[in-house]
Each structure stands twice: as structure tokens, then as C-alpha cells.
Design a protein around this motif. Structure first.
Motif, mmCIF file in Angstrom:
data_model
loop_
_atom_site.group_PDB
_atom_site.id
_atom_site.type_symbol
_atom_site.label_atom_id
_atom_site.label_comp_id
_atom_site.label_asym_id
_atom_site.label_seq_id
_atom_site.Cartn_x
_atom_site.Cartn_y
_atom_site.Cartn_z
ATOM 1 N N LEU A 250 0.969 -1.041 -0.015
ATOM 2 C CA LEU A 250 0.056 -0.028 -0.011
ATOM 3 C C LEU A 250 0.918 1.349 -0.019
ATOM 4 O O LEU A 250 0.286 2.456 -0.107
ATOM 5 N N GLY A 251 2.057 1.202 0.182
ATOM 6 C CA GLY A 251 2.969 2.287 -0.022
ATOM 7 C C GLY A 251 4.292 1.987 1.111
ATOM 8 O O GLY A 251 4.570 1.004 1.375
ATOM 9 N N LEU A 252 5.353 2.941 0.890
ATOM 10 C CA LEU A 252 6.445 2.831 1.643
ATOM 11 C C LEU A 252 6.208 3.029 3.117
ATOM 12 O O LEU A 252 5.112 3.712 3.514
ATOM 13 N N ILE A 253 6.944 2.593 4.278
ATOM 14 C CA ILE A 253 6.652 2.503 5.368
ATOM 15 C C ILE A 253 8.030 2.699 6.136
ATOM 16 O O ILE A 253 9.067 2.484 5.585
ATOM 17 N N GLN A 254 7.971 3.284 7.278
ATOM 18 C CA GLN A 254 9.224 3.809 7.949
ATOM 19 C C GLN A 254 9.060 2.972 9.424
ATOM 20 O O GLN A 254 8.180 3.524 10.309
ATOM 21 N N LEU A 255 9.812 2.169 9.703
ATOM 22 C CA LEU A 255 9.679 1.410 11.162
ATOM 23 C C LEU A 255 10.784 0.923 11.498
ATOM 24 O O LEU A 255 12.029 1.076 11.011
ATOM 25 N N SER A 256 11.009 0.195 12.789
ATOM 26 C CA SER A 256 12.298 -0.249 13.256
ATOM 27 C C SER A 256 12.579 -1.519 12.436
ATOM 28 O O SER A 256 11.875 -2.253 12.037
#
Length: 303
Positions: free
Chosen positions: A236-242
Motif C-alpha cells: 500500500l506504500g512505503l513504510i518507516q519502522l524499526s
């Protein structure tokens, strides 16, 4: 009336958010719990709780009295634990709160070890992305990420989270891979809603020696880490997580890191608890066990 029993009953009601549940944990009839609170309020000359058929909340006087009761009961527990002839076998009940990803990924898999080392400690664990209030929520210690603001508590840094930007192969096939932070204007993102503020978290990068903060437009936003990860896996899109959360999916190929040279600075992880003089022996034992867990994990390396 037995004031210590009344304090214990009052605290347990607040923790359980229910007269019935408190009665169960205290092995008392519900009618006895109700009577104890009525007698306590009458003796104090103040209402402590607001009660309705569905909700239970503290009055202003109740909040102050609850904080005092917690401190008194904690001091009693500390005194009793210090009198134990075997200091390596603390006893008591510890309520701890932590982010779900840390609880599921690091703490829960090692609970058998904790049980074997501290058979006299009962653990009540809360796993949530929503920050908890130690005093109001009746919690003994919490694991928190990010900078600590409350100076009235003791905080020990135990590790760090490295944040990465990533996407599924499906997304990258359809939209291409961003090669610079500036190229993100041509991409779709999934935003994470902060439980503390109710607003999307900023996206953070490190570019040319400086920290860069962006607000990413998004068609989808969620407020829970597992749901956020699932959105990324679904393309669904780019994500930013650990990296701690993403690592198994990076290794399996279900996610791919992008903009690796623009990773933001690591986020500190700390365990927070009342001043050591007020923490019970059981709480101190749990804290030291958590510190040890982090020391032997990827989260504790590179501090």
C-alpha cells in the motif's frame, strides 16, 4: 476499619477498573469491597470514585489519594522484601507496560526464564503502542522509546531502535524505488498515527550530516505497529519502522530497504520506574532482568 486493607482494596479497584474484578483478586465478596470503599470515603470525608453502570473513574481527591496509597504500599513491599532472608528470591506483583513489538519480540519469548529465576514474582504485562502513565494507571515500570521527559522517575537506557524505510517488492515493481529523499514526492506512503498526539508521525532522515523531517502525504494511516507492517507487506506504500520489526521480512524478501544511506539517527529505548528507594524488590528484579535481556539482544548493541 483496617486502613491498610482499605488502601489495598482501593488501589486494586483502580487497577482493575472494576469492583467485581478487584473482589476476585482479593478473594473477597463484592459486597465487602463496596462496604470497605464506602467506609473509607466516609472516614476521609471525600468521594474517591465516580461510579456509573458502565464507567469507573477517580475524582480529584481520588487521584491524590491513589498516588499516596501506591507510594505507601510500595514502601511496605520494599521494607518486607529487604527483610527477606534470601535477597535473591523477591516476591510480589509487578505491573509492567511496553510497546507490543518489544514485548512480543523480546520479553514474551523469555518469560519461562523469568519464571524459573523468580518464582515468587507475579507479572502483569501490558503490550500497547499507547504510552502509559505509571501513577494514574498503577504501573510499576514501563519500557519507552524516544527521549524521556518525566524527571520524577528513574530512567535507564537499555538499547536503541534503528529506523529504516522500506517497501514490498510489489510496491517497488509498480512505483519504482526512490533513490533520494527528494524523490519521495513521487511516491505513496503509509502513515503511522501517534497514540499520544493523534497525528501522523513525521518521517525522519539523515541527509548530508543533518536530520531532515518530512510530512508524507498518505491515503492510508494506522495507529498500531502490526497493522502498519501489514500495510507495507500488502504494497500500500512505503513504510518507516524499526529494523527490529522489519528484519524477518527483509531476510525473507517480503520487504526491501530503500534510502539506506539516509537512515535517521537511532531512537533510544529506556526502562522507566519510580525512584529506586520506592521500587519494590520485585520491581527491581524485573528491571534488572529486562536490562540483561537487552544486553544480549540486537536492541542492546551499538549503544
Amino acid at each position: 476499619m483496617d486502613k491498610l486493607q482499605a488502601m489495598t482494596t482501593f488501589v486494586r479497584i483502580v487497577e482493575a477498573q472494576s469492583f467485581s474484578k478487584a473482589a476476585e483478586t482479593l478473594a473477597l465478596p463484592r459486597s465487602s469491597v463496596t462496604t470497605i470503599i464506602k467506609q473509607l470515603e466516609r472516614e476521609l470525608g471525600a468521594a474517591l470514585l465516580r461510579r456509573s453502570t458502565r464507567t469507573l473513574s477517580l475524582t480529584d481527591a481520588g487521584e491524590r489519594y491513589y498516588a499516596s496509597c501506591r507510594a505507601i504500599l510500595a514502601e511496605i513491599a520494599r521494607a518486607e522484601s529487604e527483610l527477606s532472608t534470601d535477597a535473591t528470591a523477591p516476591r510480589g506483583r509487578v505491573r509492567a507496560d511496553m510497546p507490543g513489538v518489544i514485548g512480543r519480540g523480546l520479553v514474551l519469548p523469555r518469560l519461562k526464564d523469568f519464571e524459573q529465576r523468580f518464582p515468587g514474582i507475579e507479572l502483569v504485562l501490558g503490550l500497547s503502542d499507547r504510552p502509559a502513565d505509571l501513577i494514574y494507571d498503577g504501573i510499576d515500570c514501563v519500557i519507552r522509546t524516544g527521549a524521556l521527559a518525566d524527571s520524577t522517575l528513574t530512567g535507564r537506557r537499555v538499547g536503541q531502535l534503528n529506523w529504516i524505510t522500506c517497501a514490498s517488492p510489489r510496491y517497488l515493481k509498480e512505483h519504482g524505488e526512490p533513490d533520494t529523499v527528494a524523490s519521495l514526492v513521487d511516491h505513496r506512503a503509509v502513515n503511522y498515527i501517534s497514540n499520544a498526539t493523534g497525528r501522523p508521525l513525521d518521517w525522519r532522515f539523515h541527509v548530508h550530516g543533518e536530520q531532515l523531517t518530512l510530512s508524507m502525504p498518505s491515503r492510508f494511516a494506522v495507529n498500531e505497529t502490526e497493522a502498519y507492517l501489514q500495510c507495507g507487506l500488502e504494497g500500500l506504500g512505503l513504510i518507516q519502522l524499526s529494523e527490529f520489526v522489519a528484519l524477518p521480512y527483509l531476510q525473507s524478501g517480503r520487504l526491501k530497504e530503500v534510502l539506506a544511506d539516509a537512515r535517521s539517527s537511532p531512537v533510544p529505548v529506556s526502562i522507566v520506574y519510580p525512584d529506586g528507594r520506592n521500587a519494590s524488590g520485585a520491581t527491581r528484579a524485573f528491571v534488572e532482568w529486562v536490562v540483561e535481556l537487552f544486553e544480549h539482544s540486537d536492541l542492546g548493541r551499538g549503544q
